[in-house]
Design a protein around this motif. Structure first.
Motif, PDB file in Angstrom:
ATOM      1  N   PRO A   3    -104.251 -24.724 -20.743  1.00  0.00           N
ATOM      2  CA  PRO A   3    -105.160 -25.590 -19.973  1.00  0.00           C
ATOM      3  C   PRO A   3    -106.529 -24.946 -19.809  1.00  0.00           C
ATOM      4  O   PRO A   3    -106.680 -23.729 -19.914  1.00  0.00           O
ATOM      5  N   VAL A   4    -107.520 -25.780 -19.548  1.00  0.00           N
ATOM      6  CA  VAL A   4    -108.872 -25.285 -19.324  1.00  0.00           C
ATOM      7  C   VAL A   4    -108.946 -24.710 -17.908  1.00  0.00           C
ATOM      8  O   VAL A   4    -108.868 -25.437 -16.924  1.00  0.00           O
ATOM      9  N   LYS A   5    -109.112 -23.402 -17.813  1.00  0.00           N
ATOM     10  CA  LYS A   5    -109.234 -22.740 -16.512  1.00  0.00           C
ATOM     11  C   LYS A   5    -110.658 -22.273 -16.244  1.00  0.00           C
ATOM     12  O   LYS A   5    -111.060 -22.138 -15.091  1.00  0.00           O
ATOM     13  N   THR A   6    -111.400 -21.999 -17.313  1.00  0.00           N
ATOM     14  CA  THR A   6    -112.794 -21.566 -17.174  1.00  0.00           C
ATOM     15  C   THR A   6    -113.641 -22.253 -18.232  1.00  0.00           C
ATOM     16  O   THR A   6    -113.189 -22.467 -19.363  1.00  0.00           O
ATOM     17  N   VAL A   7    -114.856 -22.585 -17.863  1.00  0.00           N
ATOM     18  CA  VAL A   7    -115.798 -23.226 -18.784  1.00  0.00           C
ATOM     19  C   VAL A   7    -117.094 -22.431 -18.783  1.00  0.00           C
ATOM     20  O   VAL A   7    -117.642 -22.120 -17.727  1.00  0.00           O
ATOM     21  N   LYS A 131    -111.720 -23.368 -29.373  1.00  0.00           N
ATOM     22  CA  LYS A 131    -112.061 -23.819 -28.028  1.00  0.00           C
ATOM     23  C   LYS A 131    -113.001 -25.016 -28.116  1.00  0.00           C
ATOM     24  O   LYS A 131    -113.910 -25.031 -28.944  1.00  0.00           O
ATOM     25  N   PRO A 132    -112.817 -26.007 -27.246  1.00  0.00           N
ATOM     26  CA  PRO A 132    -113.686 -27.181 -27.286  1.00  0.00           C
ATOM     27  C   PRO A 132    -115.145 -26.835 -26.988  1.00  0.00           C
ATOM     28  O   PRO A 132    -115.439 -25.948 -26.180  1.00  0.00           O
ATOM     29  N   ILE A 133    -116.040 -27.554 -27.655  1.00  0.00           N
ATOM     30  CA  ILE A 133    -117.486 -27.423 -27.456  1.00  0.00           C
ATOM     31  C   ILE A 133    -118.017 -28.813 -27.142  1.00  0.00           C
ATOM     32  O   ILE A 133    -117.784 -29.758 -27.904  1.00  0.00           O
ATOM     33  N   LEU A 134    -118.723 -28.945 -26.032  1.00  0.00           N
ATOM     34  CA  LEU A 134    -119.178 -30.261 -25.583  1.00  0.00           C
ATOM     35  C   LEU A 134    -120.670 -30.230 -25.268  1.00  0.00           C
ATOM     36  O   LEU A 134    -121.129 -29.368 -24.513  1.00  0.00           O
ATOM     37  N   LEU A 135    -121.409 -31.166 -25.842  1.00  0.00           N
ATOM     38  CA  LEU A 135    -122.831 -31.309 -25.569  1.00  0.00           C
ATOM     39  C   LEU A 135    -123.028 -32.428 -24.557  1.00  0.00           C
ATOM     40  O   LEU A 135    -122.573 -33.559 -24.785  1.00  0.00           O
ATOM     41  N   GLY A 156    -125.346 -32.021 -48.016  1.00  0.00           N
ATOM     42  CA  GLY A 156    -124.244 -31.218 -48.515  1.00  0.00           C
ATOM     43  C   GLY A 156    -124.129 -29.823 -47.958  1.00  0.00           C
ATOM     44  O   GLY A 156    -123.368 -28.994 -48.481  1.00  0.00           O
ATOM     45  N   PHE A 157    -124.854 -29.527 -46.868  1.00  0.00           N
ATOM     46  CA  PHE A 157    -124.762 -28.196 -46.283  1.00  0.00           C
ATOM     47  C   PHE A 157    -123.692 -28.110 -45.198  1.00  0.00           C
ATOM     48  O   PHE A 157    -123.280 -27.013 -44.827  1.00  0.00           O
ATOM     49  N   ILE A 158    -123.280 -29.236 -44.657  1.00  0.00           N
ATOM     50  CA  ILE A 158    -122.078 -29.309 -43.829  1.00  0.00           C
ATOM     51  C   ILE A 158    -121.116 -30.186 -44.611  1.00  0.00           C
ATOM     52  O   ILE A 158    -121.275 -31.401 -44.668  1.00  0.00           O
ATOM     53  N   ARG A 159    -120.173 -29.568 -45.268  1.00  0.00           N
ATOM     54  CA  ARG A 159    -119.347 -30.298 -46.211  1.00  0.00           C
ATOM     55  C   ARG A 159    -117.908 -30.414 -45.727  1.00  0.00           C
ATOM     56  O   ARG A 159    -117.521 -29.764 -44.760  1.00  0.00           O
ATOM     57  N   GLU A 160    -117.158 -31.234 -46.435  1.00  0.00           N
ATOM     58  CA  GLU A 160    -115.765 -31.482 -46.070  1.00  0.00           C
ATOM     59  C   GLU A 160    -114.988 -30.180 -46.045  1.00  0.00           C
ATOM     60  O   GLU A 160    -115.112 -29.351 -46.947  1.00  0.00           O
ATOM     61  N   GLY A 161    -114.236 -30.011 -44.974  1.00  0.00           N
ATOM     62  CA  GLY A 161    -113.483 -28.778 -44.780  1.00  0.00           C
ATOM     63  C   GLY A 161    -114.235 -27.753 -43.958  1.00  0.00           C
ATOM     64  O   GLY A 161    -113.646 -26.800 -43.476  1.00  0.00           O
ATOM     65  N   LEU A 162    -115.540 -27.953 -43.818  1.00  0.00           N
ATOM     66  CA  LEU A 162    -116.362 -27.062 -42.996  1.00  0.00           C
ATOM     67  C   LEU A 162    -117.197 -27.864 -42.005  1.00  0.00           C
ATOM     68  O   LEU A 162    -118.287 -27.449 -41.622  1.00  0.00           O
ATOM     69  N   ASP A 163    -116.686 -29.020 -41.608  1.00  0.00           N
ATOM     70  CA  ASP A 163    -117.447 -29.847 -40.682  1.00  0.00           C
ATOM     71  C   ASP A 163    -117.457 -29.199 -39.303  1.00  0.00           C
ATOM     72  O   ASP A 163    -116.654 -28.319 -39.001  1.00  0.00           O
ATOM     73  N   LEU A 164    -118.382 -29.657 -38.475  1.00  0.00           N
ATOM     74  CA  LEU A 164    -118.510 -29.130 -37.125  1.00  0.00           C
ATOM     75  C   LEU A 164    -117.550 -29.841 -36.185  1.00  0.00           C
ATOM     76  O   LEU A 164    -117.269 -31.030 -36.350  1.00  0.00           O
ATOM     77  N   SER A 165    -117.056 -29.117 -35.204  1.00  0.00           N
ATOM     78  CA  SER A 165    -116.118 -29.674 -34.237  1.00  0.00           C
ATOM     79  C   SER A 165    -116.768 -29.632 -32.861  1.00  0.00           C
ATOM     80  O   SER A 165    -116.957 -28.557 -32.290  1.00  0.00           O
ATOM     81  N   TYR A 166    -117.158 -30.794 -32.359  1.00  0.00           N
ATOM     82  CA  TYR A 166    -117.791 -30.847 -31.045  1.00  0.00           C
ATOM     83  C   TYR A 166    -117.619 -32.236 -30.448  1.00  0.00           C
ATOM     84  O   TYR A 166    -117.292 -33.197 -31.143  1.00  0.00           O
ATOM     85  N   LEU A 167    -117.823 -32.296 -29.145  1.00  0.00           N
ATOM     86  CA  LEU A 167    -117.810 -33.559 -28.430  1.00  0.00           C
ATOM     87  C   LEU A 167    -119.200 -33.786 -27.854  1.00  0.00           C
ATOM     88  O   LEU A 167    -119.948 -32.836 -27.633  1.00  0.00           O
ATOM     89  N   ARG A 185    -105.103 -32.876 -26.991  1.00  0.00           N
ATOM     90  CA  ARG A 185    -105.017 -33.357 -28.374  1.00  0.00           C
ATOM     91  C   ARG A 185    -104.804 -32.206 -29.342  1.00  0.00           C
ATOM     92  O   ARG A 185    -103.973 -32.273 -30.237  1.00  0.00           O
ATOM     93  N   ARG A 186    -105.541 -31.135 -29.144  1.00  0.00           N
ATOM     94  CA  ARG A 186    -105.403 -30.004 -30.054  1.00  0.00           C
ATOM     95  C   ARG A 186    -104.056 -29.317 -29.884  1.00  0.00           C
ATOM     96  O   ARG A 186    -103.494 -28.804 -30.853  1.00  0.00           O
ATOM     97  N   GLY A 187    -103.533 -29.328 -28.653  1.00  0.00           N
ATOM     98  CA  GLY A 187    -102.221 -28.742 -28.443  1.00  0.00           C
ATOM     99  C   GLY A 187    -101.138 -29.535 -29.147  1.00  0.00           C
ATOM    100  O   GLY A 187    -100.188 -28.985 -29.674  1.00  0.00           O
ATOM    101  N   ALA A 188    -101.321 -30.875 -29.172  1.00  0.00           N
ATOM    102  CA  ALA A 188    -100.342 -31.726 -29.833  1.00  0.00           C
ATOM    103  C   ALA A 188    -100.481 -31.695 -31.342  1.00  0.00           C
ATOM    104  O   ALA A 188     -99.536 -31.938 -32.073  1.00  0.00           O
ATOM    105  N   ASP A 189    -101.694 -31.399 -31.835  1.00  0.00           N
ATOM    106  CA  ASP A 189    -101.953 -31.393 -33.274  1.00  0.00           C
ATOM    107  C   ASP A 189    -102.759 -30.147 -33.615  1.00  0.00           C
ATOM    108  O   ASP A 189    -103.987 -30.199 -33.708  1.00  0.00           O
ATOM    109  N   PRO A 190    -102.102 -28.997 -33.794  1.00  0.00           N
ATOM    110  CA  PRO A 190    -102.819 -27.735 -33.991  1.00  0.00           C
ATOM    111  C   PRO A 190    -103.742 -27.743 -35.200  1.00  0.00           C
ATOM    112  O   PRO A 190    -104.686 -26.978 -35.265  1.00  0.00           O
TER     113      PRO A 190
END
Length: 200
Positions: A3-7, A131-135, A156-167, A185-190
């Motif tokens: 769980p998220v305990k610190t941000v 860890k989640p990243i949120l803007l 083509g500088f952010i390509r498939e398999g190297l995409d960014l993960s953020y909310l 979600r990430r816990g259910a689908d590592p």
């Protein structure tokens, strides 16, 4: 994931020109305290940094400030927080902020905020953390950066398999539920490491 305990909150040492930025910092700090989530931040008492930290404290929450010794005077170290860590350099500051945080949130800020945010995006892209990243794009603050990300993808500088993960959210009130949902979600689908954008 646990769980998220610190941000860790990245944000400006100034207030910016739009009063909505300060309101968002206050709202976020209050929400973290109410949820029992500790704040990790840069340790200053100025601008949005000080605003979010004071809001957490006023809500009864826990604040950890990590500040390099050379910034203690410039950023007016906030002395009332529960834990202050003074380090020798920026690299140590960023490493400790990373180690002590379960997620990262970027409010509006300047080049330092951008640098810290992009570093976490890069580390996640390279598989160094999940860890989640949120803007928090108050008044579309982060829209130019998101447009730049699209530009990088198109070329083509952010390509498939190297995409960014953020909310992304426009509302500080949405931060805690979005982070909790993403951790679930990430816990259910590592294997899941996809870009998620919320427009609230």
């Amino acid at each position: 994931m646990a769980p998220v305990k610190t941000v860790c909150v990245y944000c400006g040492s100034g207030f910016g020109q739009d009063p909505a930025f300060r309101r968002a910092a206050e709202t976020l700090g209050t929400a973290l305290a109410r949820a029992g989530i500790g704040l990790v931040y840069g340790g200053g008492d100025v601008g949005l940094m000080g605003t979010v930290a004071r809001a957490v404290m006023q809500g009864g929450g826990h604040v950890t400030g990590i500040i390099p010794d050379f910034l203690q005077a410039r950023e007016h170290m906030l002395e009332d927080i529960q834990e202050t860590i003074v380090v020798g350099d920026m690299h140590t500051r960023k490493r400790l902020m990373f180690e002590r945080s379960d997620a990262f949130v970027a409010l509006p800020g300047g080049i330092g905020t951008l640098e810290e945010l992009v570093e976490q995006l890069t580390w996640a892209q390279l598989g160094r953390h999940r860890k989640p990243i949120l803007l928090v794009s108050v008044a579309d603050f982060w829209k130019p950066l998101l447009t730049l990300f699209d530009h990088m993808r198109d070329h083509g500088f952010i390509r498939e398999g190297l995409d960014l993960s953020y909310l992304v959210t426009a509302e500080a009130e949405a931060v805690v539920p979005l982070l909790r949902r993403e951790v679930g979600r990430r816990g259910a689908d590592p294997a899941a490491e996809r870009f998620v954008e919320e427009r609230l």
